[in-house]
Design a protein around this motif. Structure first.
Motif, PDB file in Angstrom:
ATOM      1  N   ARG A 121      24.735  -7.405  10.324  1.00  0.00           N
ATOM      2  CA  ARG A 121      24.145  -7.777   9.037  1.00  0.00           C
ATOM      3  C   ARG A 121      25.216  -8.347   8.102  1.00  0.00           C
ATOM      4  O   ARG A 121      24.977  -9.325   7.391  1.00  0.00           O
ATOM      5  CB  ARG A 121      23.484  -6.538   8.412  1.00  0.00           C
ATOM      6  CG  ARG A 121      23.066  -6.660   6.975  1.00  0.00           C
ATOM      7  CD  ARG A 121      22.035  -7.737   6.740  1.00  0.00           C
ATOM      8  NE  ARG A 121      22.279  -8.372   5.462  1.00  0.00           N
ATOM      9  CZ  ARG A 121      21.664  -9.451   5.041  1.00  0.00           C
ATOM     10  NH1 ARG A 121      20.772 -10.034   5.801  1.00  0.00           N
ATOM     11  NH2 ARG A 121      21.949  -9.967   3.874  1.00  0.00           N
ATOM     12  N   THR A 140      24.985  -2.692  11.127  1.00  0.00           N
ATOM     13  CA  THR A 140      25.605  -2.961   9.839  1.00  0.00           C
ATOM     14  C   THR A 140      26.608  -4.105   9.953  1.00  0.00           C
ATOM     15  O   THR A 140      26.682  -4.971   9.074  1.00  0.00           O
ATOM     16  CB  THR A 140      26.314  -1.697   9.321  1.00  0.00           C
ATOM     17  OG1 THR A 140      25.348  -0.647   9.220  1.00  0.00           O
ATOM     18  CG2 THR A 140      26.920  -1.926   7.949  1.00  0.00           C
ATOM     19  N   ASN A 159      24.764  -8.198  -0.618  1.00  0.00           N
ATOM     20  CA  ASN A 159      24.825  -7.646   0.733  1.00  0.00           C
ATOM     21  C   ASN A 159      24.574  -6.139   0.766  1.00  0.00           C
ATOM     22  O   ASN A 159      23.991  -5.630   1.726  1.00  0.00           O
ATOM     23  CB  ASN A 159      26.190  -7.943   1.366  1.00  0.00           C
ATOM     24  CG  ASN A 159      26.252  -7.518   2.821  1.00  0.00           C
ATOM     25  OD1 ASN A 159      25.405  -7.893   3.623  1.00  0.00           O
ATOM     26  ND2 ASN A 159      27.235  -6.698   3.168  1.00  0.00           N
ATOM     27  N   GLU A 201      21.864  -4.500   3.113  1.00  0.00           N
ATOM     28  CA  GLU A 201      22.198  -3.573   4.200  1.00  0.00           C
ATOM     29  C   GLU A 201      21.261  -2.365   4.163  1.00  0.00           C
ATOM     30  O   GLU A 201      20.701  -1.959   5.190  1.00  0.00           O
ATOM     31  CB  GLU A 201      23.648  -3.099   4.052  1.00  0.00           C
ATOM     32  CG  GLU A 201      24.703  -4.188   4.202  1.00  0.00           C
ATOM     33  CD  GLU A 201      25.252  -4.279   5.597  1.00  0.00           C
ATOM     34  OE1 GLU A 201      24.669  -3.649   6.490  1.00  0.00           O
ATOM     35  OE2 GLU A 201      26.246  -4.981   5.796  1.00  0.00           O
TER      36      GLU A 201
END
Length: 302
Positions: free
Chosen positions: A9, A6, A66, A70
């Protein structure tokens, strides 16, 4: 592992936004007549796009989309490697007359895994693209409101716009990626080309990703153009996105009107994003599979 993924990313999210903005830009920088009268930004390269987004939309502009991204990548990775492992084992268990060469096995397993993961997570990919395509004037204000709006105005097909291009891209991409990875891994293993800490897996992932991504990139651009179709098409940061219908028609129009550069806009930043991600993914995958295999062998002994 999930926390690490995470965080990584989150760090590469700005590259994703830059890539999408470049892919959706239809005006040619080498043709001044295509820029005149444009109601929207004109992006010039990765660094220029980064500066312009910061100047016009602030720091948060680089992380648009985002949250669905994710969620998509977490789901995609789990589905992809699970499908790849099952498909690979199934093909390996075929009786002798039907057994495939290792390269064909890797290609088919990778293609099936990519198609399965892409189809399952596609609505999240579409939301990621639409949020990243928003400029200062917001089209969607939250994930929930975007889902409601798309469901109301476009119905279920609205969540799968461009799926044909997505599957057409991911099937050869994952097939080429895993075939290239499995071919490169023994060449770069410690017995042939000594690399520390099992990094031959990472290097093989980088090379395979760059080659496969470059080969299918025009279909990625096509997918992005199709994902922003619909009633909100003229409200994104690029107000002049044409009306596209179908994968083949879209590819033909981009090639005719924008040429090779139009098909490959954003490739550099895409490789900057994908190559290290592939390196980390394959290194982690091999380490995890090694641990699981070792545990399975110990349990069998017990």
């Amino acid at each position: 592992m999930l926390i690490t993924f995470t965080r990584s990313r989150f760090c590469i999210a700005p590259l994703d936004v830059i890539k999408i903005r470049l892919q959706l830009q239809i005006h040619s920088l080498s043709d001044p007549t295509s820029i005149r009268g444009i109601d929207g930004p004109v992006y010039k390269g990765t660094l220029g796009t980064l500066k312009q987004i910061l100047r016009e939309e602030g720091l948060t502009g680089l992380w648009k989309g985002n949250i669905p991204a994710e969620a998509m990548y977490l789901m995609y990775g789990a589905i992809q490697f699970s499908a790849y492992t099952h498909a690979s084992h199934a093909l390996n268990d075929l009786p002798s007359p039907y057994k495939l060469p290792d390269s064909a096995n890797s290609f088919i397993s990778g293609a099936l895994a990519g198609a399965c993961a892409t189809t399952t997570t596609y609505p999240l990919d579409l939301l990621r693209t639409r949020f990243a395509a928003q400029g200062k004037d917001r089209v969607y204000f939250s994930i929930l409101s975007s889902v409601r709006q798309i469901a109301t105005t476009e119905g279920l097909p609205g969540f799968f716009r461009g799926l044909g291009a997505g599957v057409s891209q991911i099937v050869p991409y994952m097939g080429l990626f895993f075939a290239g990875y499995e071919a490169l891994k023994p060449v770069l293993s410690k017995d042939v080309v000594p690399l520390p800490f099992g990094s031959s897996d990472a290097v093989s992932g980088v090379v395979a990703s760059v080659l496969a991504k470059t080969a299918v990139y025009p279909l990625d651009t096509t997918r992005k153009r199709l994902q922003v179709q619909g009633p909100t098409r003229s409200q994104y940061v690029h107000r002049n996105i044409p009306l596209y219908k179908g994968v083949i028609s879209t590819v033909g129009r981009i090639w005719k009107n924008e040429g090779r550069r139009g098909m490959y806009r954003g490739l550099t930043v895409s490789l900057m994003k994908a190559a290290p991600a592939s390196a980390v993914t394959m290194w982690t995958y091999e380490r995890t599979m090694g641990v699981l295999t070792s545990m399975d062998e110990k349990l069998k002994e017990v």
